[in-house]
Motif scaffolding. Sequence first.
Motif, mmCIF file in Angstrom:
data_model
loop_
_atom_site.group_PDB
_atom_site.id
_atom_site.type_symbol
_atom_site.label_atom_id
_atom_site.label_comp_id
_atom_site.label_asym_id
_atom_site.label_seq_id
_atom_site.Cartn_x
_atom_site.Cartn_y
_atom_site.Cartn_z
ATOM 1 N N GLY A 184 0.832 -1.212 0.000
ATOM 2 C CA GLY A 184 0.000 0.000 0.000
ATOM 3 C C GLY A 184 0.862 1.256 0.000
ATOM 4 O O GLY A 184 0.605 2.215 -0.736
ATOM 5 N N ASP A 194 -2.983 -4.370 -6.373
ATOM 6 C CA ASP A 194 -2.300 -4.612 -5.092
ATOM 7 C C ASP A 194 -3.112 -5.650 -4.316
ATOM 8 O O ASP A 194 -4.275 -5.410 -3.999
ATOM 9 C CB ASP A 194 -2.193 -3.256 -4.376
ATOM 10 C CG ASP A 194 -1.991 -3.323 -2.870
ATOM 11 O OD1 ASP A 194 -1.884 -4.427 -2.294
ATOM 12 O OD2 ASP A 194 -1.950 -2.237 -2.257
ATOM 13 N N ARG A 199 -6.474 -2.486 12.131
ATOM 14 C CA ARG A 199 -7.187 -3.569 11.461
ATOM 15 C C ARG A 199 -7.309 -4.770 12.392
ATOM 16 O O ARG A 199 -6.372 -5.118 13.096
ATOM 17 C CB ARG A 199 -6.431 -3.968 10.181
ATOM 18 C CG ARG A 199 -6.810 -3.106 9.003
ATOM 19 C CD ARG A 199 -5.914 -3.287 7.810
ATOM 20 N NE ARG A 199 -5.667 -4.654 7.417
ATOM 21 C CZ ARG A 199 -4.968 -4.986 6.317
ATOM 22 N NH1 ARG A 199 -4.486 -4.036 5.535
ATOM 23 N NH2 ARG A 199 -4.759 -6.243 6.014
#
Length: 223
Positions: free
Chosen positions: A20, A89, A160
């Motif tokens: 990322g 990605d 996350r």
Amino acid sequence: MVLQRVIRAVIMGPPGSGKGTVSARITKSFELKHLSSGDILRSNINAKTELGLLMKSCLDQGQLVPDAVMSRLILNDLRTIDSSSWLLDGYPRTVPQAEALDHAYTVDTVINLDVPFQTIKERLTSRWTHIPSGRVYNTDFNPPKVPGLDDVTGEPLVQRDDDRPDTVTRRLKSYETQTEPVLEYYRSKGVLETFTGTETNKIWPYVEAFLHRKFSSLSQRAA
Ligand code: G5P
Ligand code: MG
């Protein structure tokens, strides 16, 4: 850099290798649209779409979403940006996914970020994410201007669910068994370029220089 022809690029690497982070730099330097499979899934989970509700437990447990679901989702999105250059990605992540992509498009180049697992484990415990945009921060490496808030929107950052140490271990395991064979798949096609290191700032100049060369030569060949 303005691209003279449509480019199809993929960025690969283990969870937390900086896909990322490097993608954000690539799209700043080159005219490519960034499509992250993980960002798309997390947006669906966040918006509580049918797909998001179904796939949430896969992501939370660090397991891969089924190939058929993933390929349908990504190939549908790619169809909407057919005439643009893109950088994928997080997809493909298995050989069947790579074959599904190959069926629809010819991949020009695959950037592989080769970062040691120990480095990754340290990074992921201090990652903070802005879910709607996919922007990532790190309390050591690139902290947000205001702690806990996204630089662009001022919205809250979250950790996350799959960045818990036990889930990270599971994600790394699935990378070894299911995704490493994809590297071999692209190596045999002659499109894989590997960059090894422990720091994005040191890897990035090599990636940028490589893409300049690669895109120039692809454009010349097309002319
Ligand atoms: P994702 O979202 O594709 P992963 O696991 O492949 O998730 P992830 O975690 O998003 O990859 P990344 O993008 O490679 O990692 O790394 P990053 O976010 O840029 O950087 C990680 C952290 O390190 C950040 O905090 C960053 O600031 C920091 N950092 C970067 N460089 C440096 C540095 O030099 N130094 C330091 N100290 N820090 C640095 O997939 C998630 C899930 O979605 C499903 C699966 O369930 C998967 O587990 N999924 C799929 N399932 C099936 N098929 C697919 N194709 C799927 N795609 C997603
Ligand atoms: Mg990512």
